[in-house]
Scaffold this motif. Sequence first.
Motif, PDB file in Angstrom:
ATOM      1  N   GLY A 197      12.853 -81.896  26.161  1.00 19.02           N
ATOM      2  CA  GLY A 197      14.150 -82.421  25.739  1.00 19.02           C
ATOM      3  C   GLY A 197      14.954 -82.899  26.943  1.00 19.02           C
ATOM      4  N   ASP A 198      15.655 -84.023  26.807  1.00 12.12           N
ATOM      5  CA  ASP A 198      16.589 -84.455  27.858  1.00 12.12           C
ATOM      6  C   ASP A 198      17.830 -83.564  27.806  1.00 12.12           C
ATOM      7  N   MET A 199      18.666 -83.658  28.848  1.00  9.85           N
ATOM      8  CA  MET A 199      19.847 -82.784  28.901  1.00  9.85           C
ATOM      9  C   MET A 199      21.093 -83.565  29.283  1.00  9.85           C
ATOM     10  N   TYR A 200      22.223 -83.156  28.752  1.00  7.91           N
ATOM     11  CA  TYR A 200      23.502 -83.716  29.188  1.00  7.91           C
ATOM     12  C   TYR A 200      24.318 -82.557  29.728  1.00  7.91           C
ATOM     13  N   ARG A 201      24.609 -82.580  31.015  1.00  8.00           N
ATOM     14  CA  ARG A 201      25.358 -81.469  31.622  1.00  8.00           C
ATOM     15  C   ARG A 201      26.339 -82.010  32.648  1.00  8.00           C
ATOM     16  N   ASP A 202      27.507 -81.425  32.682  1.00  7.38           N
ATOM     17  CA  ASP A 202      28.521 -81.795  33.662  1.00  7.38           C
ATOM     18  C   ASP A 202      28.698 -83.315  33.766  1.00  7.38           C
ATOM     19  N   SER A 203      28.886 -83.946  32.628  1.00  8.06           N
ATOM     20  CA  SER A 203      29.147 -85.388  32.550  1.00  8.06           C
ATOM     21  C   SER A 203      27.993 -86.242  33.035  1.00  8.06           C
ATOM     22  N   GLU A 204      26.781 -85.684  33.048  1.00  9.01           N
ATOM     23  CA  GLU A 204      25.643 -86.486  33.521  1.00  9.01           C
ATOM     24  C   GLU A 204      24.448 -86.313  32.595  1.00  9.01           C
ATOM     25  N   TYR A 205      23.779 -87.425  32.321  1.00  9.71           N
ATOM     26  CA  TYR A 205      22.567 -87.369  31.487  1.00  9.71           C
ATOM     27  C   TYR A 205      21.362 -87.158  32.389  1.00  9.71           C
ATOM     28  N   HIS A 206      20.555 -86.134  32.085  1.00  8.05           N
ATOM     29  CA  HIS A 206      19.332 -85.880  32.849  1.00  8.05           C
ATOM     30  C   HIS A 206      18.149 -86.300  31.994  1.00  8.05           C
ATOM     31  N   CYS A 207      17.509 -87.384  32.394  1.00  5.73           N
ATOM     32  CA  CYS A 207      16.389 -87.913  31.610  1.00  5.73           C
ATOM     33  C   CYS A 207      15.120 -87.134  31.988  1.00  5.73           C
ATOM     34  N   LEU A 208      15.094 -85.849  31.586  1.00 11.09           N
ATOM     35  CA  LEU A 208      13.985 -84.980  31.995  1.00 11.09           C
ATOM     36  C   LEU A 208      12.658 -85.486  31.447  1.00 11.09           C
ATOM     37  N   SER A 209      12.696 -86.138  30.276  1.00 10.48           N
ATOM     38  CA  SER A 209      11.437 -86.638  29.700  1.00 10.48           C
ATOM     39  C   SER A 209      10.818 -87.683  30.636  1.00 10.48           C
ATOM     40  N   GLY A 210      11.663 -88.584  31.145  1.00 13.97           N
ATOM     41  CA  GLY A 210      11.159 -89.624  32.057  1.00 13.97           C
ATOM     42  C   GLY A 210      10.677 -89.018  33.364  1.00 13.97           C
ATOM     43  N   GLU A 211      11.468 -88.071  33.887  1.00 11.54           N
ATOM     44  CA  GLU A 211      11.099 -87.461  35.180  1.00 11.54           C
ATOM     45  C   GLU A 211       9.806 -86.662  35.046  1.00 11.54           C
ATOM     46  N   LEU A 212       9.678 -85.934  33.926  1.00  8.68           N
ATOM     47  CA  LEU A 212       8.452 -85.141  33.731  1.00  8.68           C
ATOM     48  C   LEU A 212       7.250 -86.063  33.485  1.00  8.68           C
ATOM     49  N   ALA A 213       7.484 -87.153  32.744  1.00  9.62           N
ATOM     50  CA  ALA A 213       6.384 -88.095  32.478  1.00  9.62           C
ATOM     51  C   ALA A 213       5.834 -88.640  33.794  1.00  9.62           C
ATOM     52  N   LEU A 214       6.733 -89.010  34.700  1.00  6.92           N
ATOM     53  CA  LEU A 214       6.285 -89.546  35.997  1.00  6.92           C
ATOM     54  C   LEU A 214       5.536 -88.484  36.785  1.00  6.92           C
ATOM     55  N   LYS A 215       6.068 -87.266  36.792  1.00  9.32           N
ATOM     56  CA  LYS A 215       5.454 -86.177  37.568  1.00  9.32           C
ATOM     57  C   LYS A 215       4.062 -85.848  37.025  1.00  9.32           C
ATOM     58  N   LEU A 216       3.937 -85.745  35.691  1.00  6.97           N
ATOM     59  CA  LEU A 216       2.632 -85.365  35.128  1.00  6.97           C
ATOM     60  C   LEU A 216       1.621 -86.510  35.253  1.00  6.97           C
ATOM     61  N   SER A 217       2.127 -87.742  35.353  1.00  5.19           N
ATOM     62  CA  SER A 217       1.211 -88.876  35.541  1.00  5.19           C
ATOM     63  C   SER A 217       0.529 -88.818  36.906  1.00  5.19           C
ATOM     64  N   GLU A 218       1.084 -88.007  37.814  1.00  2.93           N
ATOM     65  CA  GLU A 218       0.453 -87.858  39.146  1.00  2.93           C
ATOM     66  C   GLU A 218      -0.802 -86.981  39.076  1.00  2.93           C
ATOM     67  N   ILE A 219      -0.985 -86.253  37.974  1.00  4.88           N
ATOM     68  CA  ILE A 219      -2.144 -85.340  37.877  1.00  4.88           C
ATOM     69  C   ILE A 219      -3.427 -86.161  37.799  1.00  4.88           C
ATOM     70  N   ASP A 220      -4.363 -85.797  38.643  1.00 12.00           N
ATOM     71  CA  ASP A 220      -5.669 -86.482  38.694  1.00 12.00           C
ATOM     72  C   ASP A 220      -6.364 -86.453  37.348  1.00 12.00           C
ATOM     73  N   GLY A 221      -6.800 -87.603  36.878  1.00 12.98           N
ATOM     74  CA  GLY A 221      -7.593 -87.621  35.647  1.00 12.98           C
ATOM     75  C   GLY A 221      -6.781 -87.693  34.367  1.00 12.98           C
ATOM     76  N   LEU A 222      -5.440 -87.687  34.479  1.00 10.34           N
ATOM     77  CA  LEU A 222      -4.615 -87.790  33.262  1.00 10.34           C
ATOM     78  C   LEU A 222      -3.952 -89.164  33.202  1.00 10.34           C
ATOM     79  N   THR A 223      -3.968 -89.775  32.028  1.00  8.68           N
ATOM     80  CA  THR A 223      -3.268 -91.050  31.844  1.00  8.68           C
ATOM     81  C   THR A 223      -2.290 -90.889  30.691  1.00  8.68           C
ATOM     82  N   MET A 224      -1.057 -91.375  30.910  1.00  7.32           N
ATOM     83  CA  MET A 224      -0.072 -91.271  29.826  1.00  7.32           C
ATOM     84  C   MET A 224      -0.378 -92.321  28.760  1.00  7.32           C
ATOM     85  N   LYS A 225      -0.304 -91.890  27.500  1.00 12.72           N
ATOM     86  CA  LYS A 225      -0.685 -92.782  26.397  1.00 12.72           C
ATOM     87  C   LYS A 225       0.456 -93.069  25.429  1.00 12.72           C
TER      88      LYS A 225
END
Length: 265
Positions: A201-229
Amino acid sequence: MGSNIYSSKNKLNDLTGSEWKFSTKSVINKAYPINMQHKLRSQHGGQKPPQLCEDIIKIFTKKGMIVLDPFMGVGGSLLGASLCDRKAIGIDITEKWIDIYKQVSELEKLEIQQTYCGDSFKVLNKIEDESVDFILTDVPYWNMDALEKTRNKTVKQSKLNNFENNSEGQSKKDWLNNMKKILGKASKKLKKGKYMAVFIGDMYRDSEYHCLSGELALKLSEIDGLTMKANLIWEDNSKSLHVFGYPAAYVPSMIHQNILIFRRD
Ligand SMILES: C[S@@+](CC[C@H](N)C(=O)[O-])C[C@H]1O[C@@H](n2cnc3c(N)ncnc32)[C@H](O)[C@@H]1O
């Protein structure tokens, strides 16, 4: 395709052509019932509807296949697997959540799946590489509130929300790296060509939107052998709207979560 016929060439799931077509919708807006000992499971606070998990499991597996959840909580994914005759393995660092899962399974007369209590990074060593057919998991959220409380030392650790205990006090960068480390190891347990689905889930805290889904998607795409679909959106109909910013500022009502889909090459 689009028919009620099941193709014998279907390697992925047990869906007919028309069910397969429906399953490709990138938005899930079905209303899931508040059931299956919801009150007991809601002690957790991050529990997912078992029927939602069942629907996702049915897209990525056939009957009898094995689902792994390295962050099982009170077992939405394991209950979902039992509902559709799949096998499942769940891990959680907190024994209380596993106990609640077992209690719920007993009350609902569902098969109790295999569980392990401990840190997934270590427990995953017990599971053979390339032995599971699908990973369905819901990562411990980055607990920004706890981070601030820990920094300010205004609240005792025991008073912090405990359902995400492993992420308390972590910076976002540490949280992302930890998720990559654990899910990287988990992904090695997948057979080749199989999928991993991650709730976030994304988060909104202290007047700021945290796009955790996007950040996590990028981070997990770094894993060898995994492709985001895919990046699915689940509209959680149980969430209410609020007007925190009214009448001066726009603040979103967070009624959705993302489900990131990866495939092991
Ligand atoms: C978002 S919750 C999962 C909720 C689950 N989908 C359900 O339906 O109940 C994430 C879970 O990960 C667990 N957890 C956090 N760090 C962990 C770790 N290193 N190893 C195993 N479990 C962990 C937490 O205890 C928490 O129950």
